[in-house]
Design a protein around this motif. Structure first.
Motif, short mmCIF file in Angstrom:
data_model
loop_
_atom_site.label_atom_id
_atom_site.label_comp_id
_atom_site.label_asym_id
_atom_site.label_seq_id
_atom_site.Cartn_x
_atom_site.Cartn_y
_atom_site.Cartn_z
N ALA A 383 0.85 -1.20 0.00
CA ALA A 383 0.00 0.00 0.00
C ALA A 383 0.88 1.24 0.00
CB ALA A 383 -0.92 -0.02 1.22
N GLY A 384 0.25 2.38 0.02
CA GLY A 384 1.00 3.63 -0.02
C GLY A 384 1.15 4.13 -1.43
N GLY B 127 -8.09 -1.99 7.39
CA GLY B 127 -7.67 -3.11 6.55
C GLY B 127 -8.13 -3.03 5.10
N ALA B 128 -8.49 -1.84 4.65
CA ALA B 128 -8.84 -1.67 3.24
C ALA B 128 -7.79 -0.78 2.58
CB ALA B 128 -10.24 -1.07 3.11
N CYS B 129 -6.52 -1.07 2.92
CA CYS B 129 -5.41 -0.20 2.52
C CYS B 129 -5.29 -0.04 1.01
CB CYS B 129 -4.11 -0.73 3.08
SG CYS B 129 -4.22 -1.18 4.81
N GLY B 130 -5.78 -1.03 0.27
CA GLY B 130 -5.70 -0.95 -1.19
C GLY B 130 -6.55 0.17 -1.74
N LEU B 131 -7.46 0.70 -0.93
CA LEU B 131 -8.36 1.74 -1.40
C LEU B 131 -8.09 3.07 -0.70
CD1 LEU B 131 -11.67 -0.32 -1.33
CD2 LEU B 131 -10.29 0.20 -3.31
N ALA B 132 -6.94 3.20 -0.07
CA ALA B 132 -6.63 4.38 0.73
C ALA B 132 -6.72 5.66 -0.11
CB ALA B 132 -5.23 4.25 1.32
N PRO B 133 -7.14 6.78 0.51
CA PRO B 133 -7.64 6.88 1.89
C PRO B 133 -9.09 6.44 2.02
CG PRO B 133 -7.50 9.05 0.87
CD PRO B 133 -7.03 8.07 -0.15
N VAL B 134 -9.38 5.89 3.21
CA VAL B 134 -10.67 5.25 3.45
C VAL B 134 -11.34 5.88 4.66
CG1 VAL B 134 -11.70 3.09 4.22
CG2 VAL B 134 -9.92 3.03 2.50
N LEU B 135 -12.66 6.03 4.60
CA LEU B 135 -13.38 6.34 5.82
C LEU B 135 -14.63 5.48 5.88
CD1 LEU B 135 -15.99 8.32 5.10
CD2 LEU B 135 -14.23 10.05 4.95
N THR B 136 -15.14 5.29 7.11
CA THR B 136 -16.37 4.51 7.24
C THR B 136 -17.43 5.41 7.86
OG1 THR B 136 -15.86 3.73 9.46
CG2 THR B 136 -15.10 2.36 7.65
N VAL B 137 -18.66 5.24 7.38
CA VAL B 137 -19.79 5.92 8.00
C VAL B 137 -20.69 4.80 8.52
CG1 VAL B 137 -21.66 7.55 7.68
CG2 VAL B 137 -19.59 7.76 6.32
N ASN B 138 -20.82 4.73 9.85
CA ASN B 138 -21.36 3.54 10.49
C ASN B 138 -20.64 2.33 9.89
OD1 ASN B 138 -22.85 5.23 12.01
ND2 ASN B 138 -24.77 4.89 10.93
N ASP B 139 -21.31 1.45 9.16
CA ASP B 139 -20.54 0.32 8.63
C ASP B 139 -20.31 0.38 7.14
OD1 ASP B 139 -19.79 -0.95 10.88
OD2 ASP B 139 -21.57 -2.21 11.02
N GLU B 140 -20.63 1.50 6.53
CA GLU B 140 -20.36 1.63 5.10
C GLU B 140 -18.95 2.17 4.89
OE1 GLU B 140 -23.35 3.92 3.10
OE2 GLU B 140 -24.95 2.71 3.98
N VAL B 141 -18.23 1.52 3.98
CA VAL B 141 -16.86 1.92 3.74
C VAL B 141 -16.80 2.78 2.47
CG1 VAL B 141 -14.51 1.12 3.38
CG2 VAL B 141 -16.09 -0.23 4.75
N HIS B 142 -16.14 3.91 2.55
CA HIS B 142 -15.94 4.74 1.37
C HIS B 142 -14.45 4.80 1.07
CE1 HIS B 142 -20.09 6.42 1.47
NE2 HIS B 142 -19.98 6.12 2.75
N GLY B 143 -14.06 4.22 -0.06
CA GLY B 143 -12.64 4.18 -0.41
C GLY B 143 -12.26 5.23 -1.43
N LYS B 144 -10.94 5.36 -1.66
CA LYS B 144 -10.38 6.34 -2.60
C LYS B 144 -11.02 7.71 -2.38
CE LYS B 144 -9.71 2.72 -6.08
NZ LYS B 144 -10.23 2.19 -7.33
N PHE B 145 -11.13 8.09 -1.14
CA PHE B 145 -11.82 9.32 -0.76
C PHE B 145 -10.88 10.51 -0.95
CE2 PHE B 145 -14.16 12.17 2.01
CZ PHE B 145 -15.47 11.76 1.80
N THR B 146 -11.41 11.65 -1.39
CA THR B 146 -10.57 12.84 -1.50
C THR B 146 -11.20 14.00 -0.74
OG1 THR B 146 -11.66 13.80 -3.42
CG2 THR B 146 -9.94 12.15 -3.87
N ARG B 147 -10.41 15.03 -0.56
CA ARG B 147 -10.92 16.20 0.16
C ARG B 147 -12.12 16.79 -0.55
NH1 ARG B 147 -5.89 19.92 1.96
NH2 ARG B 147 -7.42 20.74 3.39
N ARG B 148 -12.14 16.63 -1.87
CA ARG B 148 -13.26 17.18 -2.64
C ARG B 148 -14.58 16.46 -2.36
NH1 ARG B 148 -11.12 20.43 -6.99
NH2 ARG B 148 -8.87 20.24 -6.88
N ASP B 149 -14.50 15.24 -1.81
CA ASP B 149 -15.72 14.47 -1.56
C ASP B 149 -16.39 14.82 -0.24
OD1 ASP B 149 -15.27 13.00 -3.90
OD2 ASP B 149 -13.93 11.62 -2.85
N VAL B 150 -15.71 15.63 0.58
CA VAL B 150 -16.19 15.84 1.95
C VAL B 150 -17.60 16.43 1.99
CG1 VAL B 150 -15.84 17.26 4.01
CG2 VAL B 150 -13.93 15.99 3.04
N SER B 151 -17.83 17.52 1.26
CA SER B 151 -19.15 18.15 1.38
C SER B 151 -20.25 17.28 0.76
CB SER B 151 -19.16 19.56 0.79
OG SER B 151 -18.31 19.65 -0.30
N ARG B 152 -19.89 16.56 -0.30
CA ARG B 152 -20.86 15.66 -0.92
C ARG B 152 -21.30 14.56 0.06
NH1 ARG B 152 -20.47 10.94 -2.85
NH2 ARG B 152 -18.21 10.96 -2.61
#
Lengths: 624, 184
Positions: A383-384, B127-152
Motif C-alpha cells: 500500500a501507499g 484493513g482496506a489499505c488498497g483503497l486508501a484513503p478510506v473512511l467509514t460511516v457507520n458500517d459503510e466503507v468509502h474508499g479512494k476518498f478525496t478532500r473534494r468528496d467531503v461536502s458531498r
C-alpha cells in the motif's frame, strides 16, 4: 457427518468437477462460473450490489443454471475492484459496476465475446490482459497460502474439501503421532508470521511438553499494524485453513479447546469465521470424536475491542479472558502459563494457514521455497505510493525492487521512490540504496527494520520522513498501556521532541537526545510494544538524518509536508479570481475581488490548513 | 411515557445478552459490545448494571470500558464517521480529510455535532489499505476518498437522515448486514 477418510473423499469427488472448471482442468462445458470478490476492498467498492444485480438479471433471462455466481475471498488486486473472474478461461474483469452487468451477460455469457473495455489495461505496455496470469501484478507472485482466496467460496466447506481441505487433519489423526507432526513442522523451517519469527516447531514442542491436563490453542487474529491486512484476507477468503490447522495443533499439544482472538473492526472476517465454525461442527470436523478417533476439539471466537497492545501475546491472552489487555513480563511464557494459567499455544493466522500445506506436501517442499534462514512464502499488503495496491504473496528472499516495481508497477505519476516501511509501528524505513535487499527476517533486522506481520508501505519524494516517524510514535504513544515508565513517559518525551522539530523549533541536540532515549526505551520497556516503539525514529534518523537537519537548521520541510514550515501562496498567472479559495478559507485569510485581479493570501492570518489548495480548480495555489 | 418503555426494553435486551454469555468465563468484553449495540454507548448506569449482574466490582468493568477504544461513554451521533488514519491512508492525506470534516461540521471541542447527526473520529487501520484513503460511516466503507468528496458525503447522509425520519423506518445504524451467499 464426516467420520472417515472415505467420507471426506466422497465429498471431494462430488465437488471437484465444479472446482476443476475454475482451475482450468476441464474442457468445453456449457457451464460458466462467475466469481465475484467479496473481500473488504471489493465490498467497499460495492461488489455485493453487483452480485445482487447479476443474480437478478440472470434469473430474469433464465440463465441461472448455466451461469453460476459465487462469492469468493480476496484476489489481492484491491485497487481494481470490484473484481469479477469468469471461468473457464480465467477472464479477469476489473472495476466492474452494476451498470456493466447487462453487457457482460449479453456479450460474454450468452454470445461468448469477452467485454474488452472491462479488462485490465497495462499502463506501461498499453496492452490488454485477458487472463489473470497475463497481468504483471500476478506473474511475479507465488500464491501458496492464498491459493484458495479468489478460487473457492469461503462460506462453503465442500469447496474447501474439494481443494484437499481437512485431508491433512484426517491423516494426522488417523496415521500420525503428535511428535511426528511436530517433527515435520520443525523440519519445514516455518517461523512465526506474526512478527518475531520464532520457529513454529519449537513452540509446538514446548507447548506439547508443558505439564497440565487442560491446554489451549489460540489464534492471534488481532492484526493491529496499520497498513496490514493479510490476516484479514485469509480469514475472509479461506477460514477453514485456520480451523484445520488449529485442530491439528490441538492434537499435537493435547488441547481440546481453541480460541480465535479477532478484531471487532473486521466484521466480514468475524462473520465468515462464525459460518465456517458452524459448518465444521455440522460436519463433525469440530466437536467430539473427530474422524472417529477419541480426539475432541472445538473452537470459539473472542472479539477484540480496539487496542493495539493486544497483538502482544500476554496482553492478548488477558484480553481473551475479558480483562484489560495489559501485558506482563515473560517468563513464564504462554506455552507454560497462558489462558487461565494453563499451557497455551499461540500462533498467528498466516502461520496457521501454512500448516495444512506443509503436512500435505511435505517439509521438503516447503523448505524449497525461501532463503537459508527464512523458508516458505510471505504474504504482504502492499500500500501507499505504489500503482498496484493490494495483497501479494512472494517467496521469502524476494527483493524490494521486485515487489515495488514488478508487482507493484512502480510509483504513481513517475515520482521518485524514497523508502519502504515494513513492520508497522515496530519496524523501520528502508531507503532506496537498499532496494535490492532480499526480504527475510534477518536482512530486515540488519537494516534496522523488521518483518512484522507484513505491511509494506511505499513512500515517495512527497513523504516527509520526520513526519512519518512522528506519525508512528504518536501511534505507539497513544496505544501504550501505561504500565511501565519507559514506554509511557519515554515515548511521550520523544513525541514532544519530534513535534517540535516538525514545527521548526528543534535543536541539533534533540537528535542525540532522541537516539539516547530511543535506546533506553528499547532496553527498559516491559513488552514488545515499548521495546519496538523507537524503531521508526531510529531508522529514519539512520537513513534520513539530512531531512531532520533541514527541519532544524533551515526551517524547511524538503518534502513539503510539515504544515508549520510551509507558506501558501497564489500563482498570479494561473488565478482566474473565481473566489472558491476565499470561500473555503475559514479564517478569511484570502482576499480579492470577484472578477479582476488575482487573489492573495494574508500570511499573518493563514492557518496553513490547505483547504484552499484542495479546492482550487486551476491548481493556482502552491506551497513553498 | 414512551421513553421509559424504551429504556425498559433496552435493559431487557441487555439481560438477554448477559444471559447468553454469563455462563462462559471471560465474556465481559462480548457483553459490553452487546450493551453498546443496544444503548449506543456505555453510560455509568449501564456499567454498574452489568457489574451487578456479573458479580464484578464496577471498577473492573469501568477499567475494561476505558481500556479499549471501541467502547465509548459518550452518546454518539446518528452517523459516526471514522476516518482511517492507518499508515497507508495517512500517507495519502487522511489527516487533511479529517481536518476538513471537522471544519465543515464546525466541530471544535467535542466529536459530535450539536444536532446529534454526526460524530467524527479517527480510527486505526480498517484493513482496506488498497483503497486508501478510506473512511467509514457507520458500517459503510468509502474508499479512494478525496478532500473534494467531503461536502458531498455530508450532504448525502443529511439527506438520508431526512428520508429516514420521513419513512419512520427504525433501521439501526451500527449493525453489520451481510447478504446471504449467492449461487446456491
Amino acid at each position: 457427518m464426516i467420520k472417515s477418510l472415505r467420507d471426506l473423499e466422497h465429498i471431494k469427488n462430488s465437488r471437484l468437477p465444479d472446482i476443476r472448471l475454475r482451475t482450468g482442468n476441464v474442457g468445453s462445458n456449457d457451464t460458466l462460473h462467475v466469481l465475484v470478490c467479496t473481500g473488504t476492498g471489493c465490498t467497499s467498492s460495492e461488489s455485493r450490489a453487483l452480485i445482487e444485480e447479476m443474480v437478478k438479471q440472470l434469473k430474469s433471462r433464465d440463465l441461472q443454471h448455466r451461469v453460476k455466481v459465487f462469492k469468493t475471498g480476496c484476489f489481492g488486486f484491491c485497487k481494481m475492484g470490484p473484481i469479477v473472474m469468469v471461468h473457464p478461461g480465467e477472464i479477469f474483469y476489473c472495476l466492474v459496476e452494476k451498470e456493466d452487468v447487462d453487457e457482460l451477460i449479453e456479450s460474454h455469457f450468452i454470445n461468448g465475446n469477452v467485454v474488452e473495455r472491462l479488462l485490465y489495461q497495462d499502463e506501461r505496455s498499453h496492452g490488454v490482459a485477458y487472463r489473470r496470469s497475463d497481468i504483471n501484478f500476478f506473474r511475479a507472485q507465488n500464491r501458496v497460502v492464498l491459493r484458495n482466496c479468489g478460487l473457492i467460496n469461503p462460506e462453503d466447506i465442500g469447496e474447501y474439501i474439494a481443494m484437499d481441505g481437512y485431508f491433512a487433519l484426517a491423516d494426522v489423526l488417523v496415521n500420525k503421532q503428535p511428535g511426528e507432526v511436530i517433527d515435520i513442522i520443525s523440519a519445514s523451517g516455518l517461523r512465526g508470521r506474526g512478527g518475531g519469527g520464532f520457529p513454529v516447531g519449537r513452540k509446538w514442542a514446548i507447548a506439547a511438553a508443558a505439564r497440565g491436563d487442560v491446554k489451549y490453542v489460540v489464534c492471534n487474529a488481532d492484526e493491529g499494524d496499520p497498513g496490514a491486512f493479510m490476516d484479514r484476507s485469509i480469514l475472509e477468503g479461506d477460514p477453514h485453513s485456520v480451523l484445520e490447522a488449529m485442530t491439528i495443533a490441538g492434537y499435537c499439544i493435547g488441547a481440546q479447546r481453541g480460541y480465535i482472538y479477532v478484531r471487532a473492526e473486521y466484521p466480514i472476517a468475524v462473520d465468515r469465521l462464525e459460518i465456517a465454525i458452524d459448518e465444521a461442527r455440522d460436519n463433525g470436523l469440530l466437536g467430539r470424536n473427530i474422524f472417529g478417533t477419541d480426539f475432541h476439539f472445538d473452537i470459539d471466537l473472542r472479539l477484540g475491542a480496539g487496542a493495539f497492545v493486544c497483538g502482544e501475546e500476554t496482553a492478548l491472552l488477558r484480553s481473551a479472558m475479558g480483562r484489560r489487555g495489559e501485558p506482563r513480563p515473560r517468563p513464564p511464557y504462554p506455552a507454560e502459563c497462558g489462558l487461565w494459567g494453563k499451557p497455551t499455544l499461540l500462533n498467528n493466522v498466516e502461520t496457521f494457514a501454512n500448516i495444512p500445506l506443509i503436512l500435505r506436501y511435505g517439509a521438503d517442499w516447503f523448505a524449497s521455497m525461501g532463503t537459508e534462514g527464512s523458508k516458505g512464502t510471505k504474504v504482504f499488503s502492499l500500500a501507499g505510493k505504489v500503482n498496484n495496491t493490494g495483497l501479494i504473496e512472494v517467496p521469502m528472499g524476494t527483493s524490494i525492487r521486485t515487489i515495488v516495481f514488478d508487482i507493484g508497477g512502480g510509483i504513481p505519476e513517475n515520482r521518485e521512490f524514497k523508502a519502504v516501511q515494513t513492520g508497522g509501528p515496530s519496524g523501520g524505513c528502508i531507503p532506496v540504496e537498499h532496494i535490492d535487499t532480499p526480504i527475510d527476517y534477518e536482512s530486515l533486522k540488519e537494516k534496522g527494520s523488521m518483518m512484522g506481520s507484513g505491511g509494506l508501505i511505499v513512500m515517495d519524494e512527497t513523504d516527509c520522513m520526520v513526519d512519518i516517524a512522528r506519525f508512528y510514535l504518536h501511534f505507539s504513544q497513544d496505544e501504550s498501556c501505561g504500565q511501565c515508565t519507559p514506554c509511557r513517559v519515554g515515548t511521550k518525551r520523544m513525541l514532544e521532541i519530534l513535534e517540535r522539530i516538525t514545527k521548526g523549533e528543534g535543536t541539533m541536540e534533540d537528535l542525540e537526545t532522541l537516539e539516547e532515549l530511543g535506546e533506553e526505551i528499547k532496553d527498559a520497556s516491559l513488552c514488545g510494544l515499548g521495546m519496538a516503539a523507537p524503531n521508526p525514529v531510529l531508522s529514519t534518523l539512520r537513513y534520513f538524518r539530512d531531512e531532520y537537519i533541514a527541519h532544524i537548521r533551515d526551517k524547511k520541510c524538503p518534502a513539503g509536508v510539515c504544515r508549520a514550515l510551509l507558506d501558501y501562496a497564489i500563482d498570479e498567472e494561473k488565478c482566474v479570481s473565481c473566489g472558491i479559495c476565499a470561500k473555503a478559507c475559514t479564517v478569511n485569510a484570502i482576499r480579492g475581488e470577484q472578477k479582476g485581479r488575482p487573489y492573495f493570501i494574508d500570511r499573518q492570518k493563514c492557518l496553513k490548513c490547505g483547504a484552499c489548495l484542495a479546492r482550487c480548480p486551476k491548481e493556482a495555489i502552491y506551497t513553498g | 411515557m414512551r421513553g421509559i418503555d424504551e429504556q425498559q426494553e433496552r435493559y431487557a435486551a441487555l439481560d438477554r445478552v448477559i444471559e447468553n454469555y454469563a455462563g462462559e468465563e471471560g465474556q465481559l468484553i462480548r457483553i459490553l459490545q452487546g450493551a453498546q449495540e443496544i444503548f449506543g454507548y456505555l453510560p455509568e448506569e449501564v456499567q454498574a448494571y452489568i457489574a451487578g449482574k456479573l458479580g464484578l466490582p464496577v471498577s473492573e468493568v469501568n477499567g475494561v470500558v476505558t481500556f479499549y477504544s471501541l467502547f465509548t461513554t459518550e452518546p454518539k451521533g446518528e452517523y459516526t464517521i471514522n476516518v482511517c488514519t492507518g499508515t497507508a491512508c495517512y500517507v495519502q492525506g487522511a489527516q487533511d480529510i479529517l481536518d476538513d470534516l471537522r471544519r465543515t461540521l464546525k466541530l471544535t471541542g467535542g466529536d459530535t455535532t450539536e444536532d446529534g447527526l454526526f460524530t467524527v473520529k479517527s480510527t486505526r487501520c480498517v484493513g482496506a489499505c488498497g483503497l486508501a484513503p478510506v473512511l467509514t460511516v457507520n458500517d459503510e466503507v468509502h474508499g479512494k476518498f478525496t478532500r473534494r468528496d467531503v461536502s458531498r458525503l455530508i450532504r448525502m447522509y443529511k439527506k438520508r437522515s431526512e428520508v429516514k425520519a420521513g419513512d419512520q423506518i427504525s433501521e439501526r445504524p451500527g449493525t453489520y448486514q451481510e447478504q446471504s451467499p449467492a449461487g446456491h
